[in-house]
Scaffold this active site. Structure first.
Site, mmCIF file in Angstrom:
data_model
loop_
_atom_site.group_PDB
_atom_site.id
_atom_site.type_symbol
_atom_site.label_atom_id
_atom_site.label_comp_id
_atom_site.label_asym_id
_atom_site.label_seq_id
_atom_site.Cartn_x
_atom_site.Cartn_y
_atom_site.Cartn_z
ATOM 1 N NE ARG A 170 4.324 -40.931 23.470
ATOM 2 C CZ ARG A 170 4.986 -40.156 22.610
ATOM 3 N NH1 ARG A 170 5.712 -40.689 21.657
ATOM 4 N NH2 ARG A 170 4.939 -38.851 22.731
ATOM 5 C CG ASP A 198 9.589 -34.289 10.688
ATOM 6 O OD1 ASP A 198 10.530 -33.526 10.982
ATOM 7 O OD2 ASP A 198 8.746 -34.662 11.514
#
Length: 353
Positions: free
Chosen positions: A134, A267
């Site tokens: 990340r 999703d």
């Protein structure tokens, strides 16, 4: 009281981070010319049609996700909430948001505090595991997320932690639990890193088992960190019904609304073939009860040969059709091993009481 949750994608997949495992960017690759920001016509239609979904009072939760939903700008949320307040007369309204946390400042804190947002923060464990995947323009993001968490704590804003279990992260379960405990995180959810839809490598079943086994050993010592999967397993092993999507082996229709108003049942499956309709042109009832929804709910999924004689099949039934690839392969099931491991630990504990 009946409840509906609407997952809103105000900026679709747009994000200030470049997480190399992002499942939503993978999903978007299968759609042409996605709209990158929701306009007022779309979110007014969301508000009107959710408020009109039931005449009797219900609880409506507007949950904003991304991409990075804060990129929609704070005025988007202020106007959205003003429109809800203008039109709502009977329903209980709740707000939540899932964010990477790096854009949170005092303005956002004021908004979250005023309207009692539940804030989900994406944090992948300790610094070495978080920064491994990340990053923002190649730079580490861990410390920015911790600053945001401390802001939330200081202002008494409810938050929880969402962590993606990658192969790299699966080696650090004990360190992660101890860090989360030291940080006084009360509510956490871990989800497996999914392989791309077109095929590829995600979290492997043996890594799934190793991570959760070590995490459970730490959790069992003090149970100071609430871990959603362990709660769900506890319900299942004790004959209680678990309502979490996928945990009992079947899907339910979620309401996921993209920036252009298109509605999807999940999703993980925000793909053209699963589009249930558009909030600009259809009611929620029309979308969640149509033929596409019916097909989605009954779609075939993968199983393992281990399922054939598994003692836990009745409480699993193959689990979530998108995530189960991280739990089992043809001849090995990490989820079965985890259930067996936890059950044995609990049985021994009960014998000693």
């Amino acid at each position: 009281m009946e409840k509906i949750t609407v997952l809103i994608k105000p900026v679709s997949f747009v994000c200030n981070m470049q997480c190399d495992y992002c499942f939503y960017k993978d999903v978007i690759k299968y759609r042409t010319n996605p709209v990158k920001k929701m306009n007022k016509n779309v979110y007014l239609s969301i508000i009107k049609k959710t408020l009109n979904h039931c005449e009797t009072p219900i609880e409506i939760e507007y949950c904003f996700q991304g991409g990075e939903p804060l990129l929609a700008g704070i005025e988007f949320y202020k106007d959205f909430i003003d429109e809800v307040n203008l039109r709502n007369t009977v329903h209980m309204i709740k707000y939540s948001i899932q964010t990477n946390g790096t854009l949170i400042d005092n303005q956002w804190i004021d908004l979250f505090k005023q309207y009692h947002f539940l804030v989900g923060i994406s944090l992948d464990g300790i610094q070495i595991t978080h920064d491994f995947h990340r990053r923002i323009k190649g730079e580490e993001s861990f410390h920015k997320v911790i600053v945001a968490i401390n802001l939330l704590k200081h202002n008494n804003i409810d938050f929880n932690i969402l962590s993606v279990i990658t192969s790299h992260m699966s080696m650090y379960a004990k360190d992660i639990y101890r860090f989360y405990k030291d940080m006084n995180f009360k509510y956490t959810q871990f989800i497996p890193c999914l392989p791309p839809l077109g095929g590829g490598v995600g979290l492997k079943p043996k890594e799934f088992f190793r991570f959760y086994r070590e995490l459970y050993d730490e959790y069992r010592k003090d149970q100071q960190v609430h871990i959603s999967l362990f709660d769900q397993i506890h319900y299942l092993l004790n004959g209680q019904i678990d309502c979490s999507c996928g945990m009992l082996g079947y899907c339910s229709i979620q309401i996921v609304i993209e920036t252009d108003g298109s509605i999807y049942p999940c999703d993980f499956y925000a793909l053209r073939k699963y589009c249930l309709g558009n909030i600009l042109h259809h009611s929620l009832k029309e979308c969640i009860t149509n033929k596409i929804a019916y097909i989605f709910l009954r779609e075939e999924k993968e199983y393992s040969y281990v399922c054939d004689d598994c003692e836990f099949y009745s409480i699993c039934q193959g689990n979530c059709k998108r995530q189960n690839v991280c739990m089992f392969d043809e001849y090995y099931c990490g989820y079965k091993e985890l259930l067996k491991y936890i059950k044995n630990k609990e049985d021994k504990h009960n014998e000693n009481i």
